[in-house]
Scaffold this motif. Structure first.
Motif, PDB file in Angstrom:
ATOM      1  N   ARG A   1       0.981  -1.376  -0.055  1.00 44.59           N
ATOM      2  CA  ARG A   1       0.240  -0.080  -0.441  1.00 44.59           C
ATOM      3  C   ARG A   1       1.563   1.511  -0.065  1.00 44.59           C
ATOM      4  NH1 ARG A   1      -4.205  -0.346   4.162  1.00 44.59           N
ATOM      5  NH2 ARG A   1      -5.632  -0.134   2.948  1.00 44.59           N
ATOM      6  N   ILE A   2       2.443   1.376   0.275  1.00 44.09           N
ATOM      7  CA  ILE A   2       3.052   2.605   0.737  1.00 44.09           C
ATOM      8  C   ILE A   2       3.285   3.413  -0.447  1.00 44.09           C
ATOM      9  CG2 ILE A   2       4.426   1.089   0.587  1.00 44.09           C
ATOM     10  CD1 ILE A   2       4.264   3.875   3.024  1.00 44.09           C
ATOM     11  N   ASP A   3       3.073   2.311  -1.777  1.00 47.33           N
ATOM     12  CA  ASP A   3       3.635   3.327  -3.601  1.00 47.33           C
ATOM     13  C   ASP A   3       2.379   4.170  -3.383  1.00 47.33           C
ATOM     14  OD1 ASP A   3       5.944   2.121  -3.002  1.00 47.33           O
ATOM     15  OD2 ASP A   3       5.065   0.759  -4.898  1.00 47.33           O
ATOM     16  N   ALA A   4       1.440   3.264  -3.068  1.00 50.69           N
ATOM     17  CA  ALA A   4      -0.112   4.613  -3.589  1.00 50.69           C
ATOM     18  C   ALA A   4       0.349   6.208  -2.389  1.00 50.69           C
ATOM     19  CB  ALA A   4      -1.573   3.937  -3.502  1.00 50.69           C
TER      20      ALA A   4
ATOM     21  N   ASP B   1       2.257   6.952  -0.464  1.00 55.85           N
ATOM     22  CA  ASP B   1       3.613   7.950  -0.700  1.00 55.85           C
ATOM     23  C   ASP B   1       2.967   8.587  -1.848  1.00 55.85           C
ATOM     24  OD1 ASP B   1       6.305   9.065   0.324  1.00 55.85           O
ATOM     25  OD2 ASP B   1       6.369   7.814  -1.893  1.00 55.85           O
ATOM     26  N   TRP B   2       2.431   8.256  -3.481  1.00 58.14           N
ATOM     27  CA  TRP B   2       2.348   9.775  -3.662  1.00 58.14           C
ATOM     28  C   TRP B   2       1.843  10.678  -4.277  1.00 58.14           C
ATOM     29  CZ3 TRP B   2       0.623   6.564  -9.502  1.00 58.14           C
ATOM     30  CH2 TRP B   2      -0.136   7.850  -9.987  1.00 58.14           C
ATOM     31  N   ASN B   3       0.241   9.604  -3.768  1.00 56.37           N
ATOM     32  CA  ASN B   3      -0.320  10.451  -3.316  1.00 56.37           C
ATOM     33  C   ASN B   3      -0.410  11.539  -2.118  1.00 56.37           C
ATOM     34  OD1 ASN B   3      -3.494  11.636  -3.325  1.00 56.37           O
ATOM     35  ND2 ASN B   3      -3.509  11.215  -1.244  1.00 56.37           N
ATOM     36  N   ARG B   4       1.065  11.307  -1.171  1.00 58.32           N
ATOM     37  CA  ARG B   4       0.884  11.948  -0.331  1.00 58.32           C
ATOM     38  C   ARG B   4       2.252  13.511  -0.899  1.00 58.32           C
ATOM     39  NH1 ARG B   4       2.906  11.703   5.962  1.00 58.32           N
ATOM     40  NH2 ARG B   4       3.321   9.100   4.750  1.00 58.32           N
ATOM     41  N   ARG B   5       2.923  13.241  -1.521  1.00 67.09           N
ATOM     42  CA  ARG B   5       3.754  13.705  -2.414  1.00 67.09           C
ATOM     43  C   ARG B   5       3.155  14.699  -3.016  1.00 67.09           C
ATOM     44  NH1 ARG B   5       7.082  10.605  -5.333  1.00 67.09           N
ATOM     45  NH2 ARG B   5       6.204   8.709  -5.034  1.00 67.09           N
TER      46      ARG B   5
END
Length: 136
Positions: free
Chosen positions: A45-48, A50-54
């Motif tokens: 789940r972390i990639d999505a 992190d991408w959203n947070r960025r």
């Protein structure tokens, strides 16, 4: 014309609003796929997340820039959302919150970008062109 050349042409012909809509669609789809995974599978789940947070960090930073041309009230609202996204994302990673509210916020932004139900001010781009279309 090759597929890559077509894609480059299509992207270069997009307005900032269309580009932002496409970005939000992509990141929201990634969040939706991550939401289907076991909450214990943080690696999946972390990639999505992190991408959203960025994406939201960029929008918040853009709105904080003195050259941003959006109305102050709208800039403040976007910065507040960016802060909330960061905090909520951390809570999702700690399994204290669900992903769905992040998806919901992105969908609301997409509605505004598409002109369907958004309360946008119609202001043209901000400092980097990114946050301006969120408002429009």
């Amino acid at each position: 014309m090759s597929l890559q050349a077509y894609q480059r042409t299509a992207v270069s012909a997009e307005s900032p609003r269309e580009t932002e809509y496409r970005l939000f669609a992509q990141v929201t789809l990634a969040l939706m796929e991550a939401a289907k995974k076991d909450p214990m599978d943080i690696g999946g789940r972390i990639d999505a997340l992190d991408w959203n947070r960025r994406v939201w960090n960029f929008l918040g930073d853009d709105c904080a820039h003195p050259d941003n041309k959006l109305p102050q009230e709208l800039r403040a609202a976007i910065i507040s959302l960016a802060i909330w996204v960061g905090k909520h994302t951390s809570a999702v990673i700690r399994r204290q919150e669900e992903i769905e509210p992040l998806i919901d916020v992105n969908r609301i932004i997409m509605q505004g970008l598409s002109g369907n139900g958004g309360a946008g001010a119609g202001a043209p781009g901000g400092h980097a062109g990114a946050s301006g279309a969120v408002a429009a």
